[in-house]
Structures are given as C-alpha cells and as structure tokens.
Design a protein around this motif. Structure first.
Motif, mmCIF file in Angstrom:
data_model
loop_
_atom_site.group_PDB
_atom_site.id
_atom_site.type_symbol
_atom_site.label_atom_id
_atom_site.label_comp_id
_atom_site.label_asym_id
_atom_site.label_seq_id
_atom_site.Cartn_x
_atom_site.Cartn_y
_atom_site.Cartn_z
ATOM 1 N N HIS A 129 0.883 -1.282 0.144
ATOM 2 C CA HIS A 129 -0.154 0.032 -0.052
ATOM 3 C C HIS A 129 0.865 1.311 -0.082
ATOM 4 O O HIS A 129 0.501 2.339 -0.525
ATOM 5 C CB HIS A 129 -0.979 -0.048 1.182
ATOM 6 N N ARG A 130 2.135 1.241 0.660
ATOM 7 C CA ARG A 130 2.946 2.404 0.630
ATOM 8 C C ARG A 130 2.206 3.645 1.040
ATOM 9 O O ARG A 130 2.375 4.763 0.263
ATOM 10 C CB ARG A 130 3.599 2.609 -0.710
ATOM 11 N N ASP A 131 1.406 3.640 1.978
ATOM 12 C CA ASP A 131 0.982 5.059 2.524
ATOM 13 C C ASP A 131 1.981 5.503 3.377
ATOM 14 O O ASP A 131 1.345 6.317 4.705
ATOM 15 C CB ASP A 131 -0.203 4.920 3.219
ATOM 16 N N HIS A 132 3.103 5.267 3.509
ATOM 17 C CA HIS A 132 4.001 5.883 4.612
ATOM 18 C C HIS A 132 5.572 5.756 3.827
ATOM 19 O O HIS A 132 5.648 5.295 2.916
ATOM 20 C CB HIS A 132 3.937 4.804 5.902
ATOM 21 N N GLU A 133 6.456 5.959 4.571
ATOM 22 C CA GLU A 133 8.058 6.136 4.383
ATOM 23 C C GLU A 133 8.559 5.001 5.054
ATOM 24 O O GLU A 133 9.888 5.004 5.051
ATOM 25 C CB GLU A 133 8.614 7.531 4.370
ATOM 26 N N LEU A 134 8.044 3.949 5.715
ATOM 27 C CA LEU A 134 8.838 2.873 6.412
ATOM 28 C C LEU A 134 9.147 1.995 5.436
ATOM 29 O O LEU A 134 8.824 1.870 4.386
ATOM 30 C CB LEU A 134 7.817 2.272 7.423
ATOM 31 N N PHE A 135 9.818 0.876 6.123
ATOM 32 C CA PHE A 135 10.497 -0.254 5.478
ATOM 33 C C PHE A 135 11.165 -0.105 4.179
ATOM 34 O O PHE A 135 11.077 -0.505 3.174
ATOM 35 C CB PHE A 135 9.304 -1.272 4.998
ATOM 36 N N SER A 136 12.091 1.016 4.051
ATOM 37 C CA SER A 136 13.213 1.144 3.235
ATOM 38 C C SER A 136 14.272 0.450 3.469
ATOM 39 O O SER A 136 14.791 0.332 4.607
ATOM 40 C CB SER A 136 13.509 2.526 3.103
ATOM 41 N N SER A 137 14.750 -0.499 2.786
ATOM 42 C CA SER A 137 15.745 -1.726 3.240
ATOM 43 C C SER A 137 16.973 -1.171 3.351
ATOM 44 O O SER A 137 17.249 -0.059 2.993
ATOM 45 C CB SER A 137 15.644 -2.805 2.172
ATOM 46 N N TRP A 138 17.801 -1.845 3.949
ATOM 47 C CA TRP A 138 19.363 -1.470 4.248
ATOM 48 C C TRP A 138 19.991 -1.014 2.963
ATOM 49 O O TRP A 138 20.648 -0.060 2.644
ATOM 50 C CB TRP A 138 20.091 -2.506 4.627
ATOM 51 N N ASN A 139 19.614 -1.867 1.916
ATOM 52 C CA ASN A 139 20.406 -1.710 0.607
ATOM 53 C C ASN A 139 19.835 -0.394 -0.073
ATOM 54 O O ASN A 139 20.463 0.386 -0.568
ATOM 55 C CB ASN A 139 20.102 -2.977 -0.540
ATOM 56 N N ASN A 140 18.474 -0.340 -0.061
ATOM 57 C CA ASN A 140 17.783 0.949 -0.486
ATOM 58 C C ASN A 140 18.234 2.197 -0.056
ATOM 59 O O ASN A 140 18.743 3.260 -0.456
ATOM 60 C CB ASN A 140 16.320 0.822 -0.582
ATOM 61 N N THR A 141 18.317 2.072 1.321
ATOM 62 C CA THR A 141 19.041 3.358 2.099
ATOM 63 C C THR A 141 20.243 3.686 1.822
ATOM 64 O O THR A 141 20.622 4.800 1.664
ATOM 65 C CB THR A 141 18.856 2.916 3.756
ATOM 66 N N MET A 142 21.284 2.705 1.679
ATOM 67 C CA MET A 142 22.513 3.021 1.224
ATOM 68 C C MET A 142 22.787 3.481 -0.206
ATOM 69 O O MET A 142 23.671 3.744 -0.455
ATOM 70 C CB MET A 142 23.497 1.650 1.679
ATOM 71 N N ALA A 143 21.943 3.189 -0.974
ATOM 72 C CA ALA A 143 21.886 3.527 -2.387
ATOM 73 C C ALA A 143 21.445 4.996 -2.774
ATOM 74 O O ALA A 143 21.610 5.548 -3.699
ATOM 75 C CB ALA A 143 21.268 2.510 -3.260
ATOM 76 N N GLN A 144 20.818 5.705 -1.619
ATOM 77 C CA GLN A 144 20.266 6.819 -1.707
ATOM 78 C C GLN A 144 21.431 7.850 -1.747
ATOM 79 O O GLN A 144 22.571 7.629 -1.704
ATOM 80 C CB GLN A 144 19.228 7.035 -0.814
ATOM 81 N N ASP A 145 20.920 9.216 -2.407
ATOM 82 C CA ASP A 145 21.838 10.191 -2.471
ATOM 83 C C ASP A 145 23.056 10.128 -1.532
ATOM 84 O O ASP A 145 22.498 10.269 -0.306
ATOM 85 C CB ASP A 145 21.220 11.600 -2.594
ATOM 86 N N GLY A 146 24.302 10.291 -1.706
ATOM 87 C CA GLY A 146 25.229 10.342 -0.622
ATOM 88 C C GLY A 146 25.881 9.179 -0.327
ATOM 89 O O GLY A 146 26.858 8.937 0.110
ATOM 90 N N GLY A 147 25.091 8.103 -0.837
ATOM 91 C CA GLY A 147 25.313 6.440 -0.217
ATOM 92 C C GLY A 147 26.064 6.523 0.998
ATOM 93 O O GLY A 147 25.401 7.164 2.199
#
Length: 288
Positions: A129-147
């Motif tokens: 449903h993605r009605d929130h910003e939770l459950f961003s995995s470790w890999n996804n978090t580390m791949a965001q801007d700035g790494g």
C-alpha cells in the motif's frame, strides 16, 4: 512523453548527468536449468518494460541470470532500488504469493495466531500500500543520494534469528523501529497501520516483542548505546518460518504438492528447514 526527455538528451547529446545510474543483481545462476512440463531449458536473456501506477517507466534486462535495471525518467539509481524494494527485492512476487495463499487458506488456518505468519502479512500490506515511508531496506537506504558516506563513523547492530543446522540464511534488512511505528500507537507515528483493529495491532505488537525477540533486541541495543535508527532486523528467517508453518499445515491437512517445483519446495519447507525463533544472532556493520 516529457518524463523521458532527460534520458533522450543523455543518449543523444550527452547532457548532464555524466552517468545514468542502474541497479544490478543476480537472479539465478548463469547455467541454471528451468523445467516446464517435460521440457528442460536455459534462459539466455529476458527483458521487460514496467510502467507503474505513479507513471514511472523502468527497463529491466537479464543476461544469463544477471539483471540490470534503469529508471527511464530518473538517473538516480535510488529510484530503481526503491521500485525493486516495493517488489520485495530479489524475489519480486514472494510476498504477493504469501498474500494469495492467505486469501484462499484463511478459512482453514488462522494466520494471525502465529507471530511469523502475522508479521509477513503485515509487512506485505505495508509494502504493497505504501501509505508511509517505512520499510526502506538497508540496500535501498545505502543507495540513496550520498551513499554510505552519509553514515560515516556510525555502527549498526543487526539481529537475525537462526536456522537449525547449517542452512545458509540470506539477508533482507529493515529498521527494527519501523515495525513499532507501524503497530505501536505510543510511538505517535503517522504511519500507524490503519486497516487493522486496535485489538489486532496490540496482539501483533505483543507477538513481535515476546515471540520474535524484539524486546531482547531493543534491550541489548539500549545496554550497548545504539540509537534505534541504527538497529536492523533480518526478515528472511521470519519468512522462512512462516512458509514452513503454512506448508506443514497444508501437508497435515492432506493437501497434495503437485509438480516438480512444488515437490522440491515441499521437501525444504516441511522437512529440511527449521527456524529457532527463540535465538537471536548479532552482527555489526561500521561505516568507516
């Protein structure tokens, strides 16, 4: 389609950015064999365009099991990782299949009586449903801007339940506090699960804390001085435990597993695999 103008300019005249980010992952072994009825075959390559409900276009190409993906309208690889995260990473349809089993089997098996199956359904609904910003995995978090450099100097504590025997356990890491934000009203989180009754939320929260050792994890973290935002739980053992529980119930009720794949999975998830939900193992990751 104006959203594709950036990639057109990048390909045709080499405008900024200097690179167009992409995702890469191994889907299956390069020499993997697949079976359909009596036919055995290899997959040399496969590709697909995916157009999402929020009007994003992705292209995925797999060559000998190695998959590459790009967001056609966004050079930031985090966009692609975010989409894959919503599809549950390395196994895109896994959680959707769990939900499908629940839909046809819930009249015969109470999925919410058990912490592992209840958590997987909650996690599936939260990601779907993605009605929130939770459950961003470790890999996804580390791949965001700035790494990973954004977390330079930080140490993360990782908890995982253990499998009995010598079975290898993969990793899909989510912040432990995200589960609290989804279930615990005392956290005052805007992402509180709204489709469950307060009674069911409270029941599942109690199961997480007691049956899945969340209390033990947070207690250890407090003793050792870790902030909550640096605590991650590996959810793969939860999933294995839930699938084993359901498969064993199906077998006990006389359900037949028909076909080559079904027979292979039946052996692993009814006889070979067992998760010790009473035992946590810990690891640390320091970003230097």
């Amino acid at each position: 389609m104006e959203a594709l103008d950036p990639v057109r300019r990048y390909v045709r005249i080499g405008e900024q950015p200097s690179t167009w980010g992409y995702s890469r992952r191994r889907l299956y072994a390069h020499d993997a064999l697949f079976r359909e009825n009596s036919d055995v075959y290899e997959v040399l390559h496969e590709f697909d365009f995916v157009y999402t409900a929020d009007k994003r276009l992705f292209f995925f190409l797999a060559i000998f099991g190695e998959e590459y993906g790009i967001a056609m309208s966004d050079p930031d690889p985090a966009s692609c990782f975010d989409f894959l995260e919503q599809q549950n990473g390395g196994s895109p349809s896994t959680l959707r299949r769990a939900s499908s089993i629940y839909d046809v089997d819930r009249a015969f098996f109470n999925y919410f009586d058990h912490a592992d199956t209840a958590l997987i359904l909650m996690l599936r609904n939260a990601i779907h449903h993605r009605d929130h910003e939770l459950f961003s995995s470790w890999n996804n978090t580390m791949a965001q801007d700035g790494g990973p450099d954004r977390f330079r100097g930080a140490e993360f504590l990782i908890a995982s339940h253990t499998l009995v025997g010598e079975a290898h356990v993969g990793r899909q890491l989510y912040k432990a506090e995200d589960f609290l934000f989804r279930l615990d009203p005392s956290q005052n989180s805007p992402a509180l699960e709204g489709k469950m009754s307060a009674l069911n939320r409270s029941k599942l929260l109690g199961q997480l804390k007691a049956d899945l050792s969340f209390n033990e994890f947070f207690s250890k973290a407090r003793r050792e001085g870790y902030p909550n935002k640096q605590l991650y739980f590996n959810v793969i053992p939860f999933f294995i435990s839930a699938v084993c529980r359901v498969f064993r119930s199906l077998r006990a009720r006389g359900v037949r597993f028909v076909g080559y794949d079904a027979n292979a999975y039946e052996m692993h998830f009814t006889d070979d695999l067992k998760v010790d939900l009473s035992s946590l193992s810990y690891a640390t990751i320091r970003i230097n």
